[in-house]
Write a protein that holds these residues in place. Structure first.
Motif, short mmCIF file in Angstrom:
data_model
loop_
_atom_site.label_atom_id
_atom_site.label_comp_id
_atom_site.label_asym_id
_atom_site.label_seq_id
_atom_site.Cartn_x
_atom_site.Cartn_y
_atom_site.Cartn_z
N GLU A 140 -2.61 -1.85 10.22
CA GLU A 140 -2.04 -0.60 10.73
C GLU A 140 -0.88 -0.11 9.89
O GLU A 140 -0.51 1.06 9.96
CB GLU A 140 -1.58 -0.79 12.17
N ASP A 141 -0.27 -1.01 9.09
CA ASP A 141 0.90 -0.66 8.28
C ASP A 141 0.46 0.19 7.09
O ASP A 141 -0.30 -0.26 6.23
CB ASP A 141 1.58 -1.94 7.80
N ASP A 142 0.95 1.43 7.03
CA ASP A 142 0.58 2.35 5.95
C ASP A 142 1.59 2.33 4.79
O ASP A 142 1.42 3.05 3.82
CB ASP A 142 0.48 3.78 6.48
N SER A 143 2.62 1.52 4.89
CA SER A 143 3.67 1.54 3.86
C SER A 143 3.33 0.71 2.62
O SER A 143 4.08 0.71 1.66
CB SER A 143 4.99 1.06 4.46
N MET A 144 2.21 0.00 2.64
CA MET A 144 1.86 -0.82 1.48
C MET A 144 0.44 -0.52 1.01
O MET A 144 -0.39 -0.08 1.79
CB MET A 144 2.06 -2.31 1.77
N SER A 145 0.20 -0.83 -0.25
CA SER A 145 -1.11 -0.56 -0.83
C SER A 145 -2.14 -1.58 -0.34
O SER A 145 -1.78 -2.65 0.16
CB SER A 145 -1.02 -0.60 -2.35
N ASP A 146 -3.41 -1.23 -0.53
CA ASP A 146 -4.49 -2.13 -0.12
C ASP A 146 -4.47 -3.42 -0.93
O ASP A 146 -4.76 -4.49 -0.41
CB ASP A 146 -5.85 -1.44 -0.27
N ASP A 147 -4.12 -3.34 -2.20
CA ASP A 147 -4.05 -4.54 -3.04
C ASP A 147 -2.96 -5.48 -2.54
O ASP A 147 -3.16 -6.70 -2.47
CB ASP A 147 -3.77 -4.17 -4.50
N TYR A 148 -1.82 -4.92 -2.18
CA TYR A 148 -0.73 -5.76 -1.67
C TYR A 148 -1.11 -6.38 -0.32
O TYR A 148 -0.78 -7.53 -0.04
CB TYR A 148 0.56 -4.95 -1.55
N LYS A 149 -1.83 -5.60 0.50
CA LYS A 149 -2.29 -6.13 1.79
C LYS A 149 -3.21 -7.33 1.58
O LYS A 149 -3.14 -8.31 2.32
CB LYS A 149 -3.03 -5.05 2.59
N GLU A 150 -4.07 -7.27 0.55
CA GLU A 150 -4.95 -8.41 0.26
C GLU A 150 -4.15 -9.64 -0.14
O GLU A 150 -4.48 -10.76 0.28
CB GLU A 150 -5.91 -8.04 -0.88
#
Length: 181
Positions: A140-150
């Motif tokens: 749900e957090d939109d403040s980070m990129s998808d790569d960082y989320k991975e």
């Protein structure tokens, strides 16, 4: 480390700590003052923890000595210990309660090991629930990129694996303690 990973790690450590506390209350053939933790006793109309009303010592490896701070509480404490289903019979003396821990049979040992493994599984379920909740917050957090989320997801999984390993080690230690004669 990311805040999500640190929060998970902290919550995982609390789950492992709670497991260790629960396993400490299980019988292992030796007397352990932790066996009496959590037992509630009637104290002038209120329910009080037994550890707040008395001192608990271990004069011998298979014996506990419970000394109430007030002799008036002797019978109510003994009744609370009896009703706690610990498999022990408290003996009331002049100013103390003596609890002799009976030797454990193979059947009792196996039953305690089953309980320990069940507590371990409950701790693993708690770890999985923490991971699920954290990953849903992360998505749900939109403040980070998808790569960082991975990357954060992989770090969280590493912490999950470490917590599960700690849970397994803790349960195995208790199993060895219980099964040794």
């Amino acid at each position: 480390m990311d805040a999500y990973v640190l929060e998970c790690k902290d919550r995982f450590e609390k789950s492992v700590g709670a497991l260790k506390g629960a396993l400490g209350k299980l019988r292992s053939g030796r007397a352990n003052p932790a066996m009496l933790e959590g037992i509630k006793c009637d104290y002038y109309g209120d329910k009080m923890d037994i550890t707040a009303l008395c001192s608990i010592s271990m004069p011998e490896p298979r014996q506990l000595l419970v000394k109430p701070y007030s002799r008036d509480d002797l019978k109510t404490i003994a009744a609370a210990i009896s009703s706690a289903n610990l498999g022990v019979n408290p003996q009331v003396e002049a100013d103390a309660i003596r609890i002799v821990i009976p030797p454990m049979t193979e059947e009792i040992r196996k039953d305690i090991v089953k309980k320990a493994k069940a507590l371990g599984e409950e701790a693993k379920v708690a770890v999985r629930n923490i991971r699920r909740d954290t990953l849903s917050l992360l998505k749900e957090d939109d403040s980070m990129s998808d790569d960082y989320k991975e990357i954060v997801e992989k770090d969280i999984q590493k912490e999950v694996d470490a917590a599960n390993k700690a849970i397994d080690e803790t349960v195995n230690e208790k199993t060895k303690e219980v099964m040794s004669i």
